[in-house]
Design an enzyme around this catalytic site. Sequence first.
Site, PDB file in Angstrom:
ATOM      1  N   ASP A 188       0.830  -1.204   0.000  1.00  0.00           N
ATOM      2  CA  ASP A 188       0.000   0.000   0.000  1.00  0.00           C
ATOM      3  C   ASP A 188       0.866   1.256   0.000  1.00  0.00           C
ATOM      4  O   ASP A 188       0.565   2.242  -0.661  1.00  0.00           O
ATOM      5  CB  ASP A 188      -0.909   0.020   1.237  1.00  0.00           C
ATOM      6  CG  ASP A 188      -2.085  -0.927   1.067  1.00  0.00           C
ATOM      7  OD1 ASP A 188      -2.165  -1.585   0.004  1.00  0.00           O
ATOM      8  OD2 ASP A 188      -2.903  -1.009   2.003  1.00  0.00           O
ATOM      9  N   LYS A 214     -31.531  -8.535  -8.748  1.00  0.00           N
ATOM     10  CA  LYS A 214     -31.820  -7.114  -8.934  1.00  0.00           C
ATOM     11  C   LYS A 214     -31.202  -6.408  -7.743  1.00  0.00           C
ATOM     12  O   LYS A 214     -31.718  -6.467  -6.631  1.00  0.00           O
ATOM     13  CB  LYS A 214     -33.331  -6.885  -8.994  1.00  0.00           C
ATOM     14  CG  LYS A 214     -33.706  -5.454  -9.308  1.00  0.00           C
ATOM     15  CD  LYS A 214     -35.147  -5.426  -9.778  1.00  0.00           C
ATOM     16  CE  LYS A 214     -35.838  -4.085  -9.610  1.00  0.00           C
ATOM     17  NZ  LYS A 214     -35.063  -2.900  -9.727  1.00  0.00           N
ATOM     18  N   ARG A 257     -28.854   7.524 -14.780  1.00  0.00           N
ATOM     19  CA  ARG A 257     -29.958   7.187 -15.663  1.00  0.00           C
ATOM     20  C   ARG A 257     -30.795   8.424 -15.982  1.00  0.00           C
ATOM     21  O   ARG A 257     -31.282   8.582 -17.092  1.00  0.00           O
ATOM     22  CB  ARG A 257     -30.829   6.117 -15.007  1.00  0.00           C
ATOM     23  CG  ARG A 257     -32.042   5.773 -15.824  1.00  0.00           C
ATOM     24  CD  ARG A 257     -32.769   4.548 -15.305  1.00  0.00           C
ATOM     25  NE  ARG A 257     -33.883   4.275 -16.171  1.00  0.00           N
ATOM     26  CZ  ARG A 257     -35.081   4.826 -16.049  1.00  0.00           C
ATOM     27  NH1 ARG A 257     -35.315   5.672 -15.077  1.00  0.00           N
ATOM     28  NH2 ARG A 257     -36.045   4.532 -16.889  1.00  0.00           N
ATOM     29  N   GLU A 279     -25.097  -1.253 -12.216  1.00  0.00           N
ATOM     30  CA  GLU A 279     -25.627  -0.780 -10.955  1.00  0.00           C
ATOM     31  C   GLU A 279     -24.477  -0.363 -10.048  1.00  0.00           C
ATOM     32  O   GLU A 279     -23.582  -1.159  -9.778  1.00  0.00           O
ATOM     33  CB  GLU A 279     -26.402  -1.949 -10.315  1.00  0.00           C
ATOM     34  CG  GLU A 279     -27.493  -1.543  -9.397  1.00  0.00           C
ATOM     35  CD  GLU A 279     -28.716  -1.011 -10.123  1.00  0.00           C
ATOM     36  OE1 GLU A 279     -28.757  -0.995 -11.363  1.00  0.00           O
ATOM     37  OE2 GLU A 279     -29.637  -0.586  -9.411  1.00  0.00           O
ATOM     38  N   CYS A 321     -43.648  23.130  22.356  1.00  0.00           N
ATOM     39  CA  CYS A 321     -42.392  22.473  21.977  1.00  0.00           C
ATOM     40  C   CYS A 321     -41.922  21.557  23.104  1.00  0.00           C
ATOM     41  O   CYS A 321     -41.862  21.982  24.252  1.00  0.00           O
ATOM     42  CB  CYS A 321     -41.345  23.535  21.677  1.00  0.00           C
ATOM     43  SG  CYS A 321     -39.698  22.836  21.450  1.00  0.00           S
TER      44      CYS A 321
END
Length: 682
Positions: free
Chosen positions: A31, A125, A146, A185, A421
């Site tokens: 890394d 899905k 989209r 997706e 309140c």
Amino acid sequence: MHDSSALSALRNRLLEADRRYRLGEATGMTDAQWDADLRELAELEERHPELRTPDSPTRRVGGAPIDGFVTVPHAVPMLSIDNTYSQREFQEWYERALKLLGLGAVAGGGLFAKTAELRLALEPKVDGVAVSLRYEKGILVRGVTRGDGEKGDDVTHNLRTMHDVPLQLAGSQPAWPDVLEIRGEAYLPFDAFEKANAKRAASGEELFANPRNTTAGALKQKDPKKVVKGLRFFAHGRGELDVAFAETTSGHSSFLASLRRLGLPTNPEAACVSGAEEAWAFITAFDTKRRALPYATDGVVAKVDAWDLQAKLGMTSKSPRWCIAYKFAPDRDTTRLLQVDWQVGKTGRLTPRATMEPVLLAGTTVRHASLHNADQIALLGLMIGDLVEIEKAGEIIPHVVGVRKDVRTGSETAVKAPLTCPSCSGPVAQADGEVDYRCDNPECPAQIRERLIWFCARDQMDIAGLGEKLVLQLCDAGLIKNFGDIYHLAQKRGEILGLERMADKKLDNLLAGIEASKSRGLARVLGGLGVRHLGSSAADALSQQFGSIEALIAASPDQLQAVGGIGPETARAVHTFLHSDAGGHVFAELAACGVKLTEQKRVAANATPFSGKTVVLTGTLEHSERGDLEKKLVAMGAKISGSVSAKTHLVIAGDKAGSKLAKAAELGIEVWDEAKLMAVLG
Ligand code: IVH
């Protein structure tokens, strides 16, 4: 020259490591090495901007914020698909497809006699956000949401931060298609969602409701550095494609296999089956399996696999006939409503929250449900003591969706709208035409607390070490009552050290965090005050336009409203606040504490003369098609408008320009003729 070859070698090494990382293979570097190489590449690119490429791995992390979203038309529309929750409808969809393809013969008695079964591609899905990625000659050039299916927002800067999205396809020319547009997706796995929310809770920010909302929010960020960590991507469809490339595949499943070879991830749960019966078996099995998956799914998408059969089936007016989504019903249960509390937000809005007898729903114990507002309670006819139906579809807080009025005992009591309140006992009112109850007392302790939490949180002043818990402790101890008090905490060391779980080191960090926050600038300060209607994007737009608090205070409501993204309501609210005693006091106090109340004008890295400008084209243009020109300008960051108003930045006037040109002159708006435009466009 030497830099140029060093740069491309470095870039290729990082791209290769990036590709392996995506495949879950060893990257061949630590890394630390990756970070060092990436930094070196960034430095080289800084020195030689001309050598920077769109697939550079520095783009994943180094992207500059964009000024605004550019709308891009989809070359191939992104269609929606038919949904069903019933097995019978699923079966009917299949039989209709067979019949349309001439593969089902009607036998005696009107029953179907199948002559063949259809090969169906089945995929989970995934409950995420659909996006379209465009690769040209192997390089990611654009990613678009989209939107309305016809056009979406260019969100390339955010999609580039996702390690699942290759910046460059695997392999090399000539395997790369000239154009490869894929749909898929973007989604956030549960663990990343929980991490993101834990971080938000720690810094006192409002929690995300579910992974899908978090994903949608991430894609809408202007600053890619704010995109939530851990977003993932599955490819599941095609957009514009090279004919030659499309012809190397016979259908959906072979297309997905090609995508995998190009380094694009597809869902490993996907399968191909033959016929509706096998599909149904997959669906039922998947309903169990999906509960163990690390991401949210809400159904199975079934697609007729073969391209030629898809083409024969075609579309209805709104969706393809070769595709259907079978959706699983959301998890639902009943429990008893014990009480409704009203929680006071930072702008005084009261939100009802249901407390119920605990119930196990979709794997977690649920005690609270959101009730949205008073109208929702009235609509449901909800009473305390009722048996209520609650539903959870992916989100952490479920919703009350129904009331079992049939089993009432008569002992239920009405849910009372708040008269005062719950925090300050001040009057509560429902403004004309609004559903929300509000506490209008600016001194209300709950509002003050919520505003302070909001002010310190990451997206606002980003005060490290000052999360929700500590803000509440400091409030309770009377050490902070307003924004300015935060900047006087350095003089209260002794008192702060007396707080529970406080220590010298922690206090030093807190004070350093407070000091650092002084330089955040006007936009963050404005957005942090919790003024109603003044969110972070409006605060940003105003700060960019006016540059300083003095200039902002000097602006009339009309001048405020002339800024893009500022509506009349916001303009009025901001003007009122800036000229109120409270507002005047806040800014004087913050200025006295050394908090920066100016803002630098942003210059986008890839700014064009049209970035963020609203442009109107009028008259007859000689050298170019109006439509082409508009597309070009939009691609360069312009917004095209049909009419001239105070918000117009530039009018391009061809021959015989009429009333629009006159209006531009009247409003003092810059006007270019076609020659000037051509000169600028080169
Ligand atoms: S196919 C014309 N496949 O569900 C075919 N959609 O379409 C277009 N979704 O918001 C969609 N997983 O983004 C397809 N494996 C999958 C999917 C999927 C999730 C989403 C899609 C869209 C919605 C309905």
